[in-house]
Design a protein around this motif. Structure first.
Motif, PDB file in Angstrom:
ATOM      1  N   ALA A   9      79.549  96.944 -32.113  1.00 24.23           N
ATOM      2  CA  ALA A   9      78.859  98.224 -32.183  1.00 24.23           C
ATOM      3  C   ALA A   9      78.691  98.749 -30.758  1.00 24.23           C
ATOM      4  CB  ALA A   9      77.497  98.048 -32.843  1.00 24.23           C
ATOM      5  N   LYS A  10      78.739 100.076 -30.618  1.00 23.09           N
ATOM      6  CA  LYS A  10      78.581 100.666 -29.294  1.00 23.09           C
ATOM      7  C   LYS A  10      78.247 102.141 -29.434  1.00 23.09           C
ATOM      8  CE  LYS A  10      80.837 101.444 -24.873  1.00 23.09           C
ATOM      9  NZ  LYS A  10      82.053 101.350 -24.084  1.00 23.09           N
ATOM     10  N   GLU A  11      77.377 102.604 -28.547  1.00 24.55           N
ATOM     11  CA  GLU A  11      77.079 104.029 -28.467  1.00 24.55           C
ATOM     12  C   GLU A  11      77.645 104.533 -27.155  1.00 24.55           C
ATOM     13  OE1 GLU A  11      73.315 107.114 -28.643  1.00 24.55           O
ATOM     14  OE2 GLU A  11      73.078 105.067 -29.373  1.00 24.55           O
ATOM     15  N   GLY A  12      78.581 105.447 -27.227  1.00 21.97           N
ATOM     16  CA  GLY A  12      79.235 105.981 -26.042  1.00 21.97           C
ATOM     17  C   GLY A  12      78.441 107.117 -25.428  1.00 21.97           C
ATOM     18  N   ALA A  13      78.653 107.315 -24.153  1.00 24.58           N
ATOM     19  CA  ALA A  13      78.027 108.428 -23.444  1.00 24.58           C
ATOM     20  C   ALA A  13      78.843 109.689 -23.673  1.00 24.58           C
ATOM     21  CB  ALA A  13      77.957 108.114 -21.948  1.00 24.58           C
ATOM     22  N   PRO A  14      78.221 110.864 -23.518  1.00 26.89           N
ATOM     23  CA  PRO A  14      79.012 112.089 -23.602  1.00 26.89           C
ATOM     24  C   PRO A  14      80.132 112.053 -22.564  1.00 26.89           C
ATOM     25  CG  PRO A  14      76.665 112.602 -23.429  1.00 26.89           C
ATOM     26  CD  PRO A  14      76.823 111.133 -23.192  1.00 26.89           C
ATOM     27  N   HIS A  15      81.296 112.556 -22.946  1.00 31.35           N
ATOM     28  CA  HIS A  15      82.421 112.603 -22.018  1.00 31.35           C
ATOM     29  C   HIS A  15      83.417 113.654 -22.491  1.00 31.35           C
ATOM     30  CE1 HIS A  15      83.950 109.931 -25.179  1.00 31.35           C
ATOM     31  NE2 HIS A  15      85.162 110.341 -24.827  1.00 31.35           N
ATOM     32  N   ASP A  16      84.263 114.061 -21.581  1.00 32.85           N
ATOM     33  CA  ASP A  16      85.420 114.858 -21.942  1.00 32.85           C
ATOM     34  C   ASP A  16      86.639 114.084 -21.456  1.00 32.85           C
ATOM     35  OD1 ASP A  16      85.604 115.333 -19.179  1.00 32.85           O
ATOM     36  OD2 ASP A  16      85.007 117.437 -19.339  1.00 32.85           O
ATOM     37  N   HIS A  17      87.781 114.691 -21.494  1.00 32.20           N
ATOM     38  CA  HIS A  17      88.997 114.006 -21.069  1.00 32.20           C
ATOM     39  C   HIS A  17      89.588 114.680 -19.839  1.00 32.20           C
ATOM     40  CE1 HIS A  17      89.079 111.123 -24.372  1.00 32.20           C
ATOM     41  NE2 HIS A  17      88.394 112.068 -24.982  1.00 32.20           N
ATOM     42  N   GLY A  18      88.669 115.108 -18.954  1.00 30.84           N
ATOM     43  CA  GLY A  18      89.090 115.716 -17.701  1.00 30.84           C
ATOM     44  C   GLY A  18      90.019 116.888 -17.958  1.00 30.84           C
ATOM     45  N   PRO A  19      91.174 116.883 -17.311  1.00 29.82           N
ATOM     46  CA  PRO A  19      92.107 118.005 -17.462  1.00 29.82           C
ATOM     47  C   PRO A  19      92.958 117.910 -18.732  1.00 29.82           C
ATOM     48  CG  PRO A  19      93.034 116.369 -16.004  1.00 29.82           C
ATOM     49  CD  PRO A  19      91.640 115.891 -16.353  1.00 29.82           C
ATOM     50  N   TYR A  35      90.001 117.241 -29.591  1.00 27.39           N
ATOM     51  CA  TYR A  35      89.064 117.604 -28.529  1.00 27.39           C
ATOM     52  C   TYR A  35      89.906 118.219 -27.420  1.00 27.39           C
ATOM     53  CZ  TYR A  35      86.054 114.681 -31.262  1.00 27.39           C
ATOM     54  OH  TYR A  35      85.348 114.160 -32.316  1.00 27.39           O
ATOM     55  N   ASN A  36      89.743 119.522 -27.223  1.00 28.34           N
ATOM     56  CA  ASN A  36      90.489 120.215 -26.183  1.00 28.34           C
ATOM     57  C   ASN A  36      89.872 119.957 -24.819  1.00 28.34           C
ATOM     58  OD1 ASN A  36      92.682 121.659 -27.552  1.00 28.34           O
ATOM     59  ND2 ASN A  36      91.021 122.638 -28.684  1.00 28.34           N
ATOM     60  N   GLU A  37      90.531 120.415 -23.785  1.00 25.59           N
ATOM     61  CA  GLU A  37      90.040 120.236 -22.430  1.00 25.59           C
ATOM     62  C   GLU A  37      88.597 120.728 -22.336  1.00 25.59           C
ATOM     63  OE1 GLU A  37      94.498 121.155 -22.174  1.00 25.59           O
ATOM     64  OE2 GLU A  37      92.801 121.855 -23.355  1.00 25.59           O
ATOM     65  N   GLY A  38      87.735 119.896 -21.773  1.00 23.06           N
ATOM     66  CA  GLY A  38      86.338 120.268 -21.580  1.00 23.06           C
ATOM     67  C   GLY A  38      85.432 120.053 -22.773  1.00 23.06           C
ATOM     68  N   ASP A  39      85.970 119.696 -23.946  1.00 22.38           N
ATOM     69  CA  ASP A  39      85.120 119.445 -25.113  1.00 22.38           C
ATOM     70  C   ASP A  39      84.352 118.145 -24.912  1.00 22.38           C
ATOM     71  OD1 ASP A  39      86.091 121.722 -26.333  1.00 22.38           O
ATOM     72  OD2 ASP A  39      87.349 120.646 -27.787  1.00 22.38           O
ATOM     73  N   LEU A  40      83.040 118.241 -24.835  1.00 22.88           N
ATOM     74  CA  LEU A  40      82.188 117.067 -24.648  1.00 22.88           C
ATOM     75  C   LEU A  40      81.868 116.442 -26.004  1.00 22.88           C
ATOM     76  CD1 LEU A  40      79.722 118.525 -22.011  1.00 22.88           C
ATOM     77  CD2 LEU A  40      81.462 116.761 -21.613  1.00 22.88           C
ATOM     78  N   HIS A  41      81.981 115.132 -26.082  1.00 17.49           N
ATOM     79  CA  HIS A  41      81.734 114.398 -27.321  1.00 17.49           C
ATOM     80  C   HIS A  41      81.373 112.961 -26.981  1.00 17.49           C
ATOM     81  CE1 HIS A  41      85.949 114.015 -26.206  1.00 17.49           C
ATOM     82  NE2 HIS A  41      85.916 112.820 -26.770  1.00 17.49           N
TER      83      HIS A  41
END
Length: 168
Positions: free
Chosen positions: A74-84, A131-137
């Protein structure tokens, strides 16, 4: 016809070669969903002792890659995007609770950005989400999960900014 890694890669290459915009990426989402509904395809990507991250295919011309992720805890991830880049998460086994975020304070190389949650939804086997560029999830897993992620570029070579949840 059964899905193979080669056929998925070919379908993705054709879709992105015609249209690398979010519209073309939605065609890749459809191809990934179809592949995830094929039990033989899923089984072929995840053997016993599968590593947490394994690049299955990387396109030399277009740069996208297909990655298998096998999570055991189990894990809870931090908000992130995929950079460029963009990424498509495809749930193969288990369930992932995804939360979308809106930026409140921008991230910089020196400072974490702040983001607030906007919605949450479950990814179940056969689901795929772009998740497009900049989409935080952020993903949350309560049990072992397996997913196939298609990345616009190999994220192993991308440095990303850090984000954290904003206090209410």
């Amino acid at each position: 016809m059964p899905t193979t890694l080669d056929s998925l890669a070919r379908d993705c290459r054709q879709a992105l070669g015609r249209d690398a915009t979010p519209t073309g990426r939605q065609q890749v989402v459809a191809h990934l969903r179809a592949a995830l509904r094929d039990p033989a395809f899923v089984a072929a990507q995840f053997g016993p002792g599968a590593p947490e991250r394994r690049v299955l295919y990387e396109d030399a011309e277009l740069g996208f890659c297909i990655v298998a992720h096998a999570y055991t805890d189990a894990k809870e991830g931090a908000p992130h995007d995929h950079g460029p880049s963009w990424a498509i998460y495809g749930q193969a086994q288990g369930e992932t609770l995804m939360t979308d975020f809106a930026a409140v304070e921008p991230a910089t190389p020196e400072r974490c950005g702040k983001a607030r949650p906007t919605r949450s939804y479950a990814l179940r086997p056969g689901d795929a989400h772009l998740y497009n560029e900049g989409d935080l999830h952020a993903p949350t897993r309560q049990q072992p999960t397996r997913l196939i992620r298609i990345e616009g570029v190999n994220m192993d070579r991308v440095r990303r900014l850090k984000w954290e949840v904003a206090e209410a």
